[in-house]
Design a protein around this motif. Structure first.
Motif, PDB file in Angstrom:
ATOM      1  N   LYS A  98     -42.920 -14.538   6.287  1.00 28.87           N
ATOM      2  CA  LYS A  98     -43.572 -13.455   7.030  1.00 28.87           C
ATOM      3  C   LYS A  98     -43.372 -13.652   8.523  1.00 28.87           C
ATOM      4  CE  LYS A  98     -47.374 -11.690   4.387  1.00 28.87           C
ATOM      5  NZ  LYS A  98     -48.811 -11.549   4.297  1.00 28.87           N
ATOM      6  N   MET A  99     -43.153 -12.530   9.201  1.00 26.98           N
ATOM      7  CA  MET A  99     -43.003 -12.547  10.648  1.00 26.98           C
ATOM      8  C   MET A  99     -44.330 -12.223  11.310  1.00 26.98           C
ATOM      9  SD  MET A  99     -39.735 -10.666  12.272  1.00 26.98           S
ATOM     10  CE  MET A  99     -38.629 -10.259  10.948  1.00 26.98           C
ATOM     11  N   ASN A 100     -44.628 -12.930  12.407  1.00 28.77           N
ATOM     12  CA  ASN A 100     -45.804 -12.537  13.178  1.00 28.77           C
ATOM     13  C   ASN A 100     -45.382 -11.475  14.198  1.00 28.77           C
ATOM     14  OD1 ASN A 100     -44.838 -13.762  15.575  1.00 28.77           O
ATOM     15  ND2 ASN A 100     -45.851 -15.692  15.101  1.00 28.77           N
ATOM     16  N   PHE A 101     -46.338 -10.968  14.953  1.00 32.47           N
ATOM     17  CA  PHE A 101     -46.062  -9.885  15.886  1.00 32.47           C
ATOM     18  C   PHE A 101     -45.015 -10.281  16.930  1.00 32.47           C
ATOM     19  CE2 PHE A 101     -46.829  -7.777  19.963  1.00 32.47           C
ATOM     20  CZ  PHE A 101     -46.587  -6.467  19.600  1.00 32.47           C
ATOM     21  N   ASP A 102     -45.173 -11.454  17.524  1.00 28.82           N
ATOM     22  CA  ASP A 102     -44.239 -11.882  18.568  1.00 28.82           C
ATOM     23  C   ASP A 102     -42.814 -12.019  18.038  1.00 28.82           C
ATOM     24  OD1 ASP A 102     -46.128 -11.897  20.622  1.00 28.82           O
ATOM     25  OD2 ASP A 102     -46.735 -13.958  20.178  1.00 28.82           O
ATOM     26  N   GLN A 103     -42.673 -12.511  16.830  1.00 23.27           N
ATOM     27  CA  GLN A 103     -41.344 -12.645  16.228  1.00 23.27           C
ATOM     28  C   GLN A 103     -40.723 -11.272  15.971  1.00 23.27           C
ATOM     29  OE1 GLN A 103     -42.701 -14.982  12.917  1.00 23.27           O
ATOM     30  NE2 GLN A 103     -41.824 -16.884  13.743  1.00 23.27           N
ATOM     31  N   LEU A 104     -41.535 -10.351  15.471  1.00 21.40           N
ATOM     32  CA  LEU A 104     -41.055  -8.996  15.216  1.00 21.40           C
ATOM     33  C   LEU A 104     -40.657  -8.318  16.527  1.00 21.40           C
ATOM     34  CD1 LEU A 104     -40.508  -6.580  13.370  1.00 21.40           C
ATOM     35  CD2 LEU A 104     -42.931  -5.976  13.608  1.00 21.40           C
ATOM     36  N   LYS A 105     -41.487  -8.462  17.548  1.00 19.81           N
ATOM     37  CA  LYS A 105     -41.194  -7.874  18.856  1.00 19.81           C
ATOM     38  C   LYS A 105     -39.875  -8.411  19.401  1.00 19.81           C
ATOM     39  CE  LYS A 105     -43.090  -7.678  23.521  1.00 19.81           C
ATOM     40  NZ  LYS A 105     -44.197  -8.116  24.372  1.00 19.81           N
ATOM     41  N   THR A 106     -39.691  -9.707  19.337  1.00 16.86           N
ATOM     42  CA  THR A 106     -38.447 -10.329  19.812  1.00 16.86           C
ATOM     43  C   THR A 106     -37.247  -9.774  19.059  1.00 16.86           C
ATOM     44  OG1 THR A 106     -39.619 -12.337  20.452  1.00 16.86           O
ATOM     45  CG2 THR A 106     -37.245 -12.531  20.112  1.00 16.86           C
ATOM     46  N   LYS A 107     -37.378  -9.653  17.759  1.00 21.93           N
ATOM     47  CA  LYS A 107     -36.277  -9.139  16.947  1.00 21.93           C
ATOM     48  C   LYS A 107     -35.962  -7.689  17.308  1.00 21.93           C
ATOM     49  CE  LYS A 107     -34.712  -8.524  12.220  1.00 21.93           C
ATOM     50  NZ  LYS A 107     -34.948  -8.761  10.809  1.00 21.93           N
ATOM     51  N   LEU A 108     -36.990  -6.866  17.421  1.00 23.92           N
ATOM     52  CA  LEU A 108     -36.780  -5.456  17.729  1.00 23.92           C
ATOM     53  C   LEU A 108     -36.200  -5.247  19.123  1.00 23.92           C
ATOM     54  CD1 LEU A 108     -39.982  -3.890  16.147  1.00 23.92           C
ATOM     55  CD2 LEU A 108     -37.631  -3.702  15.311  1.00 23.92           C
TER      56      LEU A 108
END
Length: 90
Positions: free
Chosen positions: A1-11
């Motif tokens: 599972k990705m946390n918010f910061d990881q998702l933001k970085t990816k996007l």
């Protein structure tokens, strides 16, 4: 599972997403500052509305990001919190 910061970085690796994010940054910075000041002063949206002559619903819409305020609107908010509005180009 990705946390918010990881998702933001990816996007934000996608140029289109990054460009849209950067366009919204000033608006969300104003909202963040408004909420922080209001909380520091210990006043509710209703109290701020009373101080400014605006409606509580207008302040709520601004804080939720559902309102693109005019400079006059932001100036009234600033004065209601004993602050001055400054706008600058960088």
């Amino acid at each position: 599972k990705m946390n918010f910061d990881q998702l933001k970085t990816k996007l934000l690796q996608h140029p289109e997403v990054k460009a849209e994010y950067e366009k919204l940054t000033p608006q969300y910075e104003v909202i963040r500052q408004l909420i922080q000041l209001r909380q520091e002063q210990g006043i509710s949206q209703k109290e701020l509305a009373e101080r400014t002559g605006l409606t509580q619903s207008a302040i709520s819409r601004l804080e939720s990001g559902n309102h693109n305020p005019s400079l006059a609107f932001l100036s009234r908010i600033a004065l209601g919190m004993g602050k001055q509005l400054h706008v600058e180009f960088r």
